[in-house]
Design a protein around this motif. Sequence first.
Motif, PDB file in Angstrom:
ATOM      1  N   THR A  15      39.628  53.796  52.856  1.00  0.00           N
ATOM      2  CA  THR A  15      39.982  52.452  52.643  1.00  0.00           C
ATOM      3  C   THR A  15      39.756  52.230  51.181  1.00  0.00           C
ATOM      4  N   VAL A  16      40.495  51.081  50.803  1.00  0.00           N
ATOM      5  CA  VAL A  16      40.355  50.673  49.500  1.00  0.00           C
ATOM      6  C   VAL A  16      39.813  49.334  49.249  1.00  0.00           C
ATOM      7  N   PRO A  17      38.700  49.102  48.691  1.00  0.00           N
ATOM      8  CA  PRO A  17      38.136  47.473  48.534  1.00  0.00           C
ATOM      9  C   PRO A  17      39.091  46.836  47.439  1.00  0.00           C
ATOM     10  N   ILE A  18      39.594  45.535  47.817  1.00  0.00           N
ATOM     11  CA  ILE A  18      40.427  44.840  46.865  1.00  0.00           C
ATOM     12  C   ILE A  18      39.906  43.468  46.822  1.00  0.00           C
ATOM     13  N   PHE A  19      39.073  43.056  46.112  1.00  0.00           N
ATOM     14  CA  PHE A  19      38.059  41.945  45.897  1.00  0.00           C
ATOM     15  C   PHE A  19      37.295  42.010  47.225  1.00  0.00           C
ATOM     16  N   GLY A  20      36.731  42.959  47.688  1.00  0.00           N
ATOM     17  CA  GLY A  20      35.934  42.819  48.652  1.00  0.00           C
ATOM     18  C   GLY A  20      36.628  43.190  50.157  1.00  0.00           C
ATOM     19  N   ILE A  21      37.846  42.977  50.150  1.00  0.00           N
ATOM     20  CA  ILE A  21      38.611  43.372  51.496  1.00  0.00           C
ATOM     21  C   ILE A  21      38.946  44.777  51.683  1.00  0.00           C
ATOM     22  N   ARG A  22      38.629  45.104  52.621  1.00  0.00           N
ATOM     23  CA  ARG A  22      39.103  46.835  52.618  1.00  0.00           C
ATOM     24  C   ARG A  22      40.348  46.874  53.321  1.00  0.00           C
ATOM     25  N   PHE A  23      41.544  47.310  52.612  1.00  0.00           N
ATOM     26  CA  PHE A  23      42.728  47.953  53.049  1.00  0.00           C
ATOM     27  C   PHE A  23      42.676  49.552  53.248  1.00  0.00           C
ATOM     28  N   SER A  24      43.501  49.600  54.238  1.00  0.00           N
ATOM     29  CA  SER A  24      43.670  51.140  54.790  1.00  0.00           C
ATOM     30  C   SER A  24      44.408  51.628  53.699  1.00  0.00           C
ATOM     31  N   ARG A  25      44.080  53.073  53.605  1.00  0.00           N
ATOM     32  CA  ARG A  25      45.073  53.861  52.711  1.00  0.00           C
ATOM     33  C   ARG A  25      45.887  54.591  53.376  1.00  0.00           C
ATOM     34  N   PRO A  52      48.823  39.807  48.823  1.00  0.00           N
ATOM     35  CA  PRO A  52      48.070  39.175  47.835  1.00  0.00           C
ATOM     36  C   PRO A  52      47.643  37.531  48.256  1.00  0.00           C
ATOM     37  N   ILE A  53      48.606  36.929  48.835  1.00  0.00           N
ATOM     38  CA  ILE A  53      48.398  35.496  49.199  1.00  0.00           C
ATOM     39  C   ILE A  53      47.255  35.382  50.101  1.00  0.00           C
ATOM     40  N   MET A  54      46.821  36.269  50.744  1.00  0.00           N
ATOM     41  CA  MET A  54      46.041  36.138  51.777  1.00  0.00           C
ATOM     42  C   MET A  54      44.625  36.743  51.027  1.00  0.00           C
ATOM     43  N   VAL A  55      44.687  37.401  50.164  1.00  0.00           N
ATOM     44  CA  VAL A  55      43.469  37.929  49.111  1.00  0.00           C
ATOM     45  C   VAL A  55      43.075  36.733  48.351  1.00  0.00           C
ATOM     46  N   MET A  56      44.003  35.994  47.820  1.00  0.00           N
ATOM     47  CA  MET A  56      43.769  34.903  47.021  1.00  0.00           C
ATOM     48  C   MET A  56      43.318  33.665  48.078  1.00  0.00           C
ATOM     49  N   THR A  57      43.702  33.668  49.146  1.00  0.00           N
ATOM     50  CA  THR A  57      43.133  32.298  50.133  1.00  0.00           C
ATOM     51  C   THR A  57      41.754  32.747  50.301  1.00  0.00           C
ATOM     52  N   ALA A  58      41.375  33.947  50.542  1.00  0.00           N
ATOM     53  CA  ALA A  58      40.098  34.507  51.022  1.00  0.00           C
ATOM     54  C   ALA A  58      39.186  34.370  49.802  1.00  0.00           C
ATOM     55  N   ASP A  61      38.265  30.739  49.983  1.00  0.00           N
ATOM     56  CA  ASP A  61      37.970  30.186  51.232  1.00  0.00           C
ATOM     57  C   ASP A  61      36.824  31.022  51.887  1.00  0.00           C
ATOM     58  N   PRO A  62      35.624  31.193  51.826  1.00  0.00           N
ATOM     59  CA  PRO A  62      34.723  31.829  52.552  1.00  0.00           C
ATOM     60  C   PRO A  62      34.843  32.069  54.003  1.00  0.00           C
ATOM     61  N   LYS A  63      35.242  31.379  54.596  1.00  0.00           N
ATOM     62  CA  LYS A  63      35.571  31.516  56.143  1.00  0.00           C
ATOM     63  C   LYS A  63      36.836  32.341  56.324  1.00  0.00           C
ATOM     64  N   TYR A  64      37.744  32.206  55.507  1.00  0.00           N
ATOM     65  CA  TYR A  64      38.737  33.042  55.836  1.00  0.00           C
ATOM     66  C   TYR A  64      38.581  34.605  55.213  1.00  0.00           C
ATOM     67  N   MET A  65      37.676  34.714  54.254  1.00  0.00           N
ATOM     68  CA  MET A  65      37.083  35.881  53.494  1.00  0.00           C
ATOM     69  C   MET A  65      36.593  36.586  54.814  1.00  0.00           C
ATOM     70  N   ARG A 233      58.663  27.392  49.186  1.00  0.00           N
ATOM     71  CA  ARG A 233      57.510  28.417  49.340  1.00  0.00           C
ATOM     72  C   ARG A 233      57.084  28.509  47.825  1.00  0.00           C
ATOM     73  N   ALA A 234      57.580  27.940  46.975  1.00  0.00           N
ATOM     74  CA  ALA A 234      57.107  28.225  45.799  1.00  0.00           C
ATOM     75  C   ALA A 234      55.944  28.018  45.279  1.00  0.00           C
ATOM     76  N   LYS A 235      55.133  27.106  45.765  1.00  0.00           N
ATOM     77  CA  LYS A 235      53.678  26.634  45.451  1.00  0.00           C
ATOM     78  C   LYS A 235      52.724  27.731  46.021  1.00  0.00           C
ATOM     79  N   ARG A 236      53.298  28.379  47.231  1.00  0.00           N
ATOM     80  CA  ARG A 236      52.458  29.086  47.880  1.00  0.00           C
ATOM     81  C   ARG A 236      52.518  30.742  47.119  1.00  0.00           C
ATOM     82  N   MET A 237      53.933  30.829  46.562  1.00  0.00           N
ATOM     83  CA  MET A 237      54.086  32.015  45.910  1.00  0.00           C
ATOM     84  C   MET A 237      53.359  32.102  44.556  1.00  0.00           C
ATOM     85  N   LEU A 238      53.024  31.094  43.919  1.00  0.00           N
ATOM     86  CA  LEU A 238      52.021  31.067  42.827  1.00  0.00           C
ATOM     87  C   LEU A 238      51.042  32.083  42.831  1.00  0.00           C
ATOM     88  N   ALA A 239      50.410  32.177  44.175  1.00  0.00           N
ATOM     89  CA  ALA A 239      49.217  32.966  44.275  1.00  0.00           C
ATOM     90  C   ALA A 239      49.642  34.556  43.835  1.00  0.00           C
TER      91      ALA A 239
END
Length: 258
Positions: A15-25, A52-58, A61-65, A233-239
Amino acid sequence: MNEHMEQVQTRSVPTVPIFGIRFSRMDMNDTVAYLEEVIRTRQIHQVITGNPIMVMTALEDPKYMEVMKSAELVVPDGTGVVWAANYCGIPVAERVAGFDLLHELMRVGETYRWKVFLLGSTPEVIQETASRLQKQYPGVVICGYRDGFFDSDQDDEVIAEIREAAPDLLFVARAVNNQEPWIGEHKHKLGVPLVMGVGGSFDVISGKSKRAPVLFQKMRAEWLYRLLREPTRAKRMLALPQFVAKVVREKENVTKSV
């Protein structure tokens, strides 16, 4: 069975951690092989197709993280994640798109006659999705399906329906803000070895919407195609640019474990 169980328990996913979230390699083939073992040994796995949108949400939002961190496997669905891992010097093998992973699992499932339950979207979309997948993969058993329009007070009823069907895989397509949290909260009650959020995949499979053309896929710009078709979706895509800017600005800390 015990031998296989031991393999899954001791096998570590790179894995590689991206801002604390471990993504499979792992690449697609290794991911499918790994999940094959998971299903064979009946271990509970929540698979998140991360972007990336999910990463930014996390990060906001600590619960989502916590949901993202507690998932057993997070695959790099978004091209932005693939870019970030490469930019920070710990590249992933390739993008593992959730839509493609769903189909790869269905393809492999024909060999084992896996049972699949579909949950989410509208009654019309889920029914058409079930019909099309059953025709495309006749060796797989679509053991049940249900739309995603239910409240939390109906969770027990939905869980009981899924448990009775006893699927090997559960694909969930619900609103982005509750899809992963719902799976994370109920995965152990569900008792399904592999539970994966699939976003808008049912809309594409059913024919309600189209997947980005191959040109956009090759350009790694499926997000742009979706934005052009759905300007709301524009607002969401700003992430997405926010994610890129944050990775560039904090390059030294992006892959540090938190």
